[in-house]
Structure formats: structure tokens, C-alpha cells
Design a protein around this motif. Sequence first.
Motif, short mmCIF file in Angstrom:
data_model
loop_
_atom_site.label_atom_id
_atom_site.label_comp_id
_atom_site.label_asym_id
_atom_site.label_seq_id
_atom_site.Cartn_x
_atom_site.Cartn_y
_atom_site.Cartn_z
N THR A 6 65.92 12.94 141.30
CA THR A 6 65.82 13.74 142.52
C THR A 6 65.25 15.11 142.21
O THR A 6 65.78 15.83 141.36
CB THR A 6 67.22 13.91 143.16
OG1 THR A 6 67.76 12.61 143.44
CG2 THR A 6 67.14 14.71 144.45
N LEU A 7 64.16 15.47 142.91
CA LEU A 7 63.63 16.83 142.84
C LEU A 7 64.32 17.66 143.91
O LEU A 7 64.30 17.32 145.10
CB LEU A 7 62.12 16.85 143.09
CG LEU A 7 61.19 16.31 142.00
CD1 LEU A 7 59.76 16.60 142.39
CD2 LEU A 7 61.51 16.87 140.64
N PHE A 8 64.92 18.76 143.48
CA PHE A 8 65.66 19.66 144.35
C PHE A 8 64.81 20.91 144.51
O PHE A 8 64.70 21.72 143.59
CB PHE A 8 67.00 19.96 143.67
CG PHE A 8 68.00 20.71 144.50
CD1 PHE A 8 68.14 20.48 145.86
CD2 PHE A 8 68.83 21.63 143.89
CE1 PHE A 8 69.09 21.16 146.60
CE2 PHE A 8 69.79 22.32 144.61
CZ PHE A 8 69.91 22.09 145.97
N VAL A 9 64.15 21.06 145.65
CA VAL A 9 63.03 21.99 145.78
C VAL A 9 63.35 23.17 146.68
O VAL A 9 63.87 23.00 147.79
CB VAL A 9 61.78 21.25 146.33
CG1 VAL A 9 60.60 22.20 146.45
CG2 VAL A 9 61.43 20.07 145.44
N ASN A 10 63.01 24.37 146.19
CA ASN A 10 63.02 25.57 147.01
C ASN A 10 61.57 25.87 147.38
O ASN A 10 60.80 26.34 146.54
CB ASN A 10 63.62 26.74 146.26
CG ASN A 10 63.64 28.02 147.08
OD1 ASN A 10 63.17 28.05 148.22
ND2 ASN A 10 64.17 29.08 146.52
N PRO A 11 61.16 25.61 148.61
CA PRO A 11 59.74 25.79 148.96
C PRO A 11 59.29 27.23 148.96
O PRO A 11 58.10 27.51 148.90
CB PRO A 11 59.65 25.18 150.37
CG PRO A 11 61.04 25.29 150.92
CD PRO A 11 61.95 25.12 149.74
N ALA A 61 68.96 12.02 137.54
CA ALA A 61 68.90 13.44 137.18
C ALA A 61 68.64 14.24 138.44
O ALA A 61 68.01 13.75 139.39
CB ALA A 61 67.81 13.71 136.15
N LEU A 62 69.13 15.47 138.46
CA LEU A 62 68.81 16.42 139.52
C LEU A 62 67.90 17.47 138.91
O LEU A 62 68.28 18.13 137.94
CB LEU A 62 70.07 17.06 140.08
CG LEU A 62 69.87 17.97 141.31
CD1 LEU A 62 69.43 17.14 142.53
CD2 LEU A 62 71.15 18.74 141.62
N VAL A 63 66.70 17.61 139.46
CA VAL A 63 65.70 18.51 138.89
C VAL A 63 65.48 19.67 139.85
O VAL A 63 64.97 19.49 140.95
CB VAL A 63 64.37 17.77 138.64
CG1 VAL A 63 63.33 18.73 138.09
CG2 VAL A 63 64.59 16.60 137.68
N ALA A 64 65.90 20.87 139.44
CA ALA A 64 65.75 22.05 140.27
C ALA A 64 64.35 22.61 140.12
O ALA A 64 63.91 22.90 139.01
CB ALA A 64 66.78 23.10 139.86
N LEU A 73 72.02 26.87 142.19
CA LEU A 73 72.49 25.99 143.26
C LEU A 73 72.65 24.56 142.76
O LEU A 73 73.62 23.87 143.08
CB LEU A 73 71.51 26.05 144.44
CG LEU A 73 72.02 25.53 145.79
CD1 LEU A 73 73.22 26.32 146.27
CD2 LEU A 73 70.90 25.58 146.83
N ALA A 74 71.70 24.13 141.93
CA ALA A 74 71.79 22.79 141.35
C ALA A 74 73.01 22.65 140.45
O ALA A 74 73.64 21.59 140.39
CB ALA A 74 70.51 22.47 140.57
N GLY A 86 67.58 18.89 135.26
CA GLY A 86 66.25 19.28 134.82
C GLY A 86 65.86 20.57 135.52
O GLY A 86 66.31 20.84 136.63
N VAL A 87 65.03 21.40 134.88
CA VAL A 87 64.64 22.68 135.47
C VAL A 87 63.12 22.82 135.41
O VAL A 87 62.53 22.76 134.32
CB VAL A 87 65.30 23.87 134.73
CG1 VAL A 87 64.85 25.19 135.35
CG2 VAL A 87 66.82 23.76 134.77
N VAL A 88 62.51 22.99 136.58
CA VAL A 88 61.09 23.34 136.68
C VAL A 88 61.07 24.78 137.17
O VAL A 88 61.24 25.06 138.36
CB VAL A 88 60.35 22.40 137.65
CG1 VAL A 88 58.88 22.81 137.78
CG2 VAL A 88 60.46 20.95 137.18
N ALA A 89 60.91 25.71 136.24
CA ALA A 89 61.11 27.14 136.51
C ALA A 89 59.84 27.79 137.02
O ALA A 89 58.89 27.99 136.26
CB ALA A 89 61.59 27.84 135.24
#
Length: 314
Positions: A6-11, A61-64, A73-74, A86-89
Amino acid sequence: MTSEITLFVNPTAGRGRGAHAAQPAARVLREAGFAVRTVVGTDAGDALARAREAVAGGTGALVAVGGDGMASLALQAVAGTGTPLGVVAVGTGNDIARALELPVRDPAGAGRVIAEALKAGHGRTVDLGRVGGRWFGSVLASGFDSRVNDRGNRMRWPAGRLRYDIAMLAELAGLRTVPYRITLDDGPALETEATLVAVGNGPSYGGGMRICSGARLDDGLLDVTVVGECSRTTLLRVFPRVYRGTHLGHPAVTVHRAARVTLEARGVTGYADGEPLGSLPLTAEAVPRAVRVLTAPAPATPPTTSPTTPSTTP
């Protein structure tokens, strides 16, 4: 390991980088064979509820995707669950990613790290800080730095750490010490006048300011940096050293380590991972091995060899 993540996205992260960053990260993950589902909430509460649903539903996995706010938040959804993070910074601070030595503003690179970690089954299990029911990965700020954080969060320009530099200069006009009462574990309370007190699970906040430079993510302890009374001139002179962590040697700075820290002070707000926690008093505790983060494998340690004794010819 389930193949759905799951991608957990802040647009809105990083002036819109969050939405754009999700695309190359998702592409890399799909090319690696994973089914990718995207979660975008209408607000923080809705986003967290959706993330928790994904975790409860067995996501692999939860990917922020965003900045420290999104990563934090994740953490509220995955801490203590066994679901890896997971972190996509791609935000303005990215201090959680920096502490974990993850790619910053490189969504495809971050996606590759996550894919490889999931396939190989490796990652890094790290500690978190916790205040009541709220988890944090980097630093709990209070005093001068929390006022800077408050001002920086209200600013729309500039981006990155420069925003906090400017906020700091603005707050210098009202620089003052605050009477603190600090309790470390079960020890006696320490009463002191402090400009700020920072409690670090990780070393930095505000986009690379290493306020708790010696903090480690795997020692089961929180680092408490206390900056005592100092003038504006002293603070301005010492401030650049915060980015290298060399400020800890200044006479106005003391450092403590404890598994549990209680901060008491009137009229002071605490921030953790850049998000407001509420007014002091607050008690923070270190929770060992609270979350597994998808990271690159640790570099192999070269084997040690015993020194050889020169041969002699009879």
C-alpha cells in the motif's frame, strides 16, 4: 510475504512532490512484481483510518510517500503490528529518512530499496518514541525550537531547511528561557532554566538540524538535549554547528539519556516529528524494536585477519 503493498500518499508534500513521487515509486514496485494499492485520505484522520484498514487487511507493507509528517502518520498505523514500513521521502524535512540512510527526493531509488528489501526479507527493526498513544521517529521539540517549528509550519515559503532558519531568526526577537522540570526514568527531578529541551529517538529535525546528534535508533534510549540560558549572539554563533552536531560541546548544552523522560514547563507546546502533541507536561518513552523499516542491507563487515608473524629462515 503478500505481493500487495500500500502506498500511503500525501499529495501536498513538498509543494506537490508527493503526488508526483508516487508514480515512479509505484512503477518500480510494479515492475518488481508487486500489486500496488494507493491510499489518499481527505485529511490526516481519514488517511490514518484508511492506512490502519490496509494494515489490518494484511497489506505486505505500508509505504509512506511524503515528508516527515506522512512518515510519522504511517508510524501510527504500523508500530507494533509487524507490518513493515517503507519511506519515499519527498517532503521538506525528511529527517526520518535521513536517520535511516534512505534515499531523499529520489522516489524511484526509494522504490528500488523497498522492492529489494521485500524480496530479500531484510530491513531494519528500530526503536520509536511514544507519548501516550502517539508514536514518533525523530525528535520531540519543546521551548524555543517548538516555537520555531510552529512558525515554520505556518510559512508557505521558502521550502526546506531555509524555512526553519528564517523562522528561527523571527523567533529570536522573543528569545527567553523557561523554567523546566525534567525527570529521567525514576531519578530525581532536575529543575533548570532552559532555552529549549529536545528529546531524540533519532538525531535530527527541521531538515537536518542534528539537535540530538548522538541519538541512535536501536539503543532503547532517548537522548535529551538541554540548551540552557544563552544570549541571542551566542545562539546565532552556535546555531550553524547544529547541522554538524558539534553544538553538543558548548558549555550551555547538556545531554542526558533515559528510557523515559517527563518534561514540565508552563506555556510550552511539544512537537514530535514536526507535528503538535499538546502542552507540557508530557512523558516520552523509548519503545525498543517497535517497527521494521524497509532499508538497504547493511554493508558487509570485512573479515578480520590475525596478524601474520614474519617467517624466519634458519
